[in-house]
Motif scaffolding. Structure first.
Motif, mmCIF file in Angstrom:
data_model
loop_
_atom_site.group_PDB
_atom_site.id
_atom_site.type_symbol
_atom_site.label_atom_id
_atom_site.label_comp_id
_atom_site.label_asym_id
_atom_site.label_seq_id
_atom_site.Cartn_x
_atom_site.Cartn_y
_atom_site.Cartn_z
ATOM 1 N N THR A 4 0.842 -1.188 0.000
ATOM 2 C CA THR A 4 0.000 0.000 0.000
ATOM 3 C C THR A 4 0.873 1.233 0.000
ATOM 4 O O THR A 4 1.842 1.317 0.738
ATOM 5 N N SER A 5 0.555 2.209 -0.848
ATOM 6 C CA SER A 5 1.318 3.443 -0.878
ATOM 7 C C SER A 5 0.861 4.356 0.246
ATOM 8 O O SER A 5 -0.083 4.068 0.965
ATOM 9 N N HIS A 6 1.529 5.491 0.359
ATOM 10 C CA HIS A 6 1.195 6.430 1.437
ATOM 11 C C HIS A 6 -0.119 7.150 1.170
ATOM 12 O O HIS A 6 -0.764 7.641 2.081
ATOM 13 N N GLU A 7 -0.534 7.221 -0.105
ATOM 14 C CA GLU A 7 -1.764 7.910 -0.443
ATOM 15 C C GLU A 7 -2.905 6.896 -0.527
ATOM 16 O O GLU A 7 -2.719 5.774 -0.955
ATOM 17 N N THR A 8 -4.087 7.289 -0.084
ATOM 18 C CA THR A 8 -5.211 6.359 -0.051
ATOM 19 C C THR A 8 -6.428 6.893 -0.804
ATOM 20 O O THR A 8 -7.510 6.364 -0.670
ATOM 21 N N GLU A 9 -6.260 7.952 -1.598
ATOM 22 C CA GLU A 9 -7.385 8.486 -2.341
ATOM 23 C C GLU A 9 -7.705 7.588 -3.525
ATOM 24 O O GLU A 9 -7.133 6.508 -3.683
ATOM 25 N N GLY A 10 -8.637 8.052 -4.368
ATOM 26 C CA GLY A 10 -9.078 7.255 -5.494
ATOM 27 C C GLY A 10 -7.972 6.995 -6.499
ATOM 28 O O GLY A 10 -6.858 7.503 -6.374
ATOM 29 N N PRO A 11 -8.288 6.186 -7.511
ATOM 30 C CA PRO A 11 -7.249 5.791 -8.464
ATOM 31 C C PRO A 11 -6.767 6.943 -9.335
ATOM 32 O O PRO A 11 -7.498 7.900 -9.593
ATOM 33 N N THR A 12 -5.537 6.841 -9.775
ATOM 34 C CA THR A 12 -5.022 7.705 -10.834
ATOM 35 C C THR A 12 -5.405 7.084 -12.170
ATOM 36 O O THR A 12 -5.324 5.871 -12.346
ATOM 37 N N GLY A 13 -5.835 7.899 -13.108
ATOM 38 C CA GLY A 13 -6.095 7.405 -14.447
ATOM 39 C C GLY A 13 -4.815 7.303 -15.247
ATOM 40 O O GLY A 13 -3.962 8.199 -15.173
ATOM 41 N N VAL A 14 -4.647 6.233 -15.976
ATOM 42 C CA VAL A 14 -3.486 6.042 -16.841
ATOM 43 C C VAL A 14 -3.983 5.741 -18.247
ATOM 44 O O VAL A 14 -4.821 4.857 -18.437
ATOM 45 N N VAL A 15 -3.480 6.485 -19.226
ATOM 46 C CA VAL A 15 -3.863 6.286 -20.624
ATOM 47 C C VAL A 15 -2.632 5.874 -21.427
ATOM 48 O O VAL A 15 -1.603 6.553 -21.383
ATOM 49 N N LEU A 16 -2.745 4.787 -22.157
ATOM 50 C CA LEU A 16 -1.682 4.344 -23.057
ATOM 51 C C LEU A 16 -1.936 4.937 -24.440
ATOM 52 O O LEU A 16 -2.953 4.654 -25.062
ATOM 53 N N ALA A 17 -0.985 5.765 -24.914
ATOM 54 C CA ALA A 17 -1.187 6.454 -26.195
ATOM 55 C C ALA A 17 0.106 6.565 -26.996
ATOM 56 O O ALA A 17 0.210 7.400 -27.883
ATOM 57 N N GLY A 18 1.083 5.715 -26.698
ATOM 58 C CA GLY A 18 2.400 5.880 -27.305
ATOM 59 C C GLY A 18 2.670 5.063 -28.542
ATOM 60 O O GLY A 18 3.783 5.100 -29.069
ATOM 61 N N GLY A 19 1.680 4.317 -29.038
ATOM 62 C CA GLY A 19 1.913 3.498 -30.218
ATOM 63 C C GLY A 19 1.925 4.323 -31.503
ATOM 64 O O GLY A 19 1.599 5.510 -31.515
ATOM 65 N N TYR A 20 2.258 3.656 -32.603
ATOM 66 C CA TYR A 20 2.343 4.338 -33.899
ATOM 67 C C TYR A 20 1.066 4.214 -34.729
ATOM 68 O O TYR A 20 1.018 4.698 -35.862
ATOM 69 N N SER A 21 0.044 3.571 -34.210
ATOM 70 C CA SER A 21 -1.266 3.504 -34.882
ATOM 71 C C SER A 21 -1.139 3.016 -36.324
ATOM 72 O O SER A 21 -1.762 3.568 -37.235
ATOM 73 N N ARG A 22 -0.353 1.990 -36.559
ATOM 74 C CA ARG A 22 -0.055 1.565 -37.930
ATOM 75 C C ARG A 22 -1.306 1.116 -38.678
ATOM 76 O O ARG A 22 -1.402 1.287 -39.895
ATOM 77 N N ARG A 23 -2.258 0.529 -37.979
ATOM 78 C CA ARG A 23 -3.482 0.068 -38.649
ATOM 79 C C ARG A 23 -4.428 1.222 -38.975
ATOM 80 O O ARG A 23 -5.371 1.055 -39.748
ATOM 81 N N PHE A 24 -4.165 2.381 -38.385
ATOM 82 C CA PHE A 24 -5.070 3.510 -38.592
ATOM 83 C C PHE A 24 -4.666 4.353 -39.796
ATOM 84 O O PHE A 24 -5.458 5.137 -40.306
ATOM 85 N N GLY A 25 -3.433 4.219 -40.248
ATOM 86 C CA GLY A 25 -2.967 5.027 -41.368
ATOM 87 C C GLY A 25 -1.885 5.993 -40.938
ATOM 88 O O GLY A 25 -1.173 5.771 -39.958
#
Length: 242
Positions: A4-25
């Motif tokens: 358990t960390s020192h902080e007990t508030e709600g979750p932090t949001g994490v977004v994965l956005a580092g890909g190259y989106s090859r299928r998208f163009g």
């Protein structure tokens, strides 16, 4: 039991956005617009309904455009929800590497992980998973199961356990995000039992055709709300299905 960390508030949001989106163009799909808003902005805004802060994992060359996309997006208040962009030290090493990079900036006990390409992310689903994880001290992650598949994104993790798992897997040469379930004790929630609309929430945009489908989903919902069967004006760049 997980650390358990020192902080007990709600979750932090994490977004994965580092890909190259090859299928998208040629264009980065995180910046592709749906209903006039970039996909990234839609995801961050929905995460902000369950998280007081959001960490966006990206490449260094994406940071400026991503920040501009959030600053210019209607419906997102960057002052109310701080967003930190964290670039991978080595680009395009995969989502597991990106998750580990983001976790180094998370100071809360738990984090809610999402991908940048899920425009209908349902905050109710994440809230439900966060509650289930809090009620199960022996679990490291609460995740949705669709069929025989556990979903590593739109899941809520204990931060310390996720860091350890990422480190161990990457040291072993593993790059799959789903491999986290080989190292973590999961609270498994069937899609039909989780809060919100799981099928809609888990819909992702990998290709231009997927974005067209997402636009059509919004058209149908808007027409149903109006009750007149008239589709709304389609955003530029999204062709009608023939």
């Amino acid at each position: 039991m997980s650390e358990t960390s020192h902080e007990t508030e709600g979750p932090t949001g994490v977004v994965l956005a580092g890909g190259y989106s090859r299928r998208f163009g040629e264009r980065d799909k995180a910046l592709a617009r749906l209903d006039g808003r970039p996909l990234l902005a839609r995801v961050v805004a929905r995460l902000a309904e369950v998280a007081d802060r959001v960490v966006v994992n990206c490449r260094a060359d994406q940071r400026e455009a991503f920040a501009d996309a959030l600053d210019s997006s209607a419906g997102f208040d960057s002052a109310a929800t701080p967003v930190r962009f964290v670039a991978d030290p080595v680009p395009d090493r995969g989502p597991l590497f990106g998750f580990r990079t983001a976790l180094r900036e998370v100071g809360t006990e738990t984090c809610a992980l999402a991908a940048c390409d899920c425009p209908f992310l349902d905050p109710r689903l994440l809230s439900d998973l966060a509650e289930r994880l809090a009620d199960d001290p022996d679990a490291d992650v609460a995740a949705v199961r669709t069929g025989d598949r556990l979903r590593p994104t739109q899941a809520v993790y204990r931060t310390a356990a996720a860091r350890r798992a990422c480190d161990a897997l990457l040291d072993d040469g593993e790059g799959r995000l789903s491999a986290l379930f080989d190292r973590l004790d999961a609270r498994v929630v069937p899609a039909e039992a989780v809060g919100g609309d799981a099928a809609r929430s888990l819909f992702d945009v990998d290709t231009p055709a997927d974005r067209e489908r997402a636009a059509e989903m919004l058209d149908r919902e808007t027409s149903a709300e109006r009750g007149d069967g008239t589709p709304r004006e389609r955003e530029p760049g999204v062709a009608a299905r023939r």
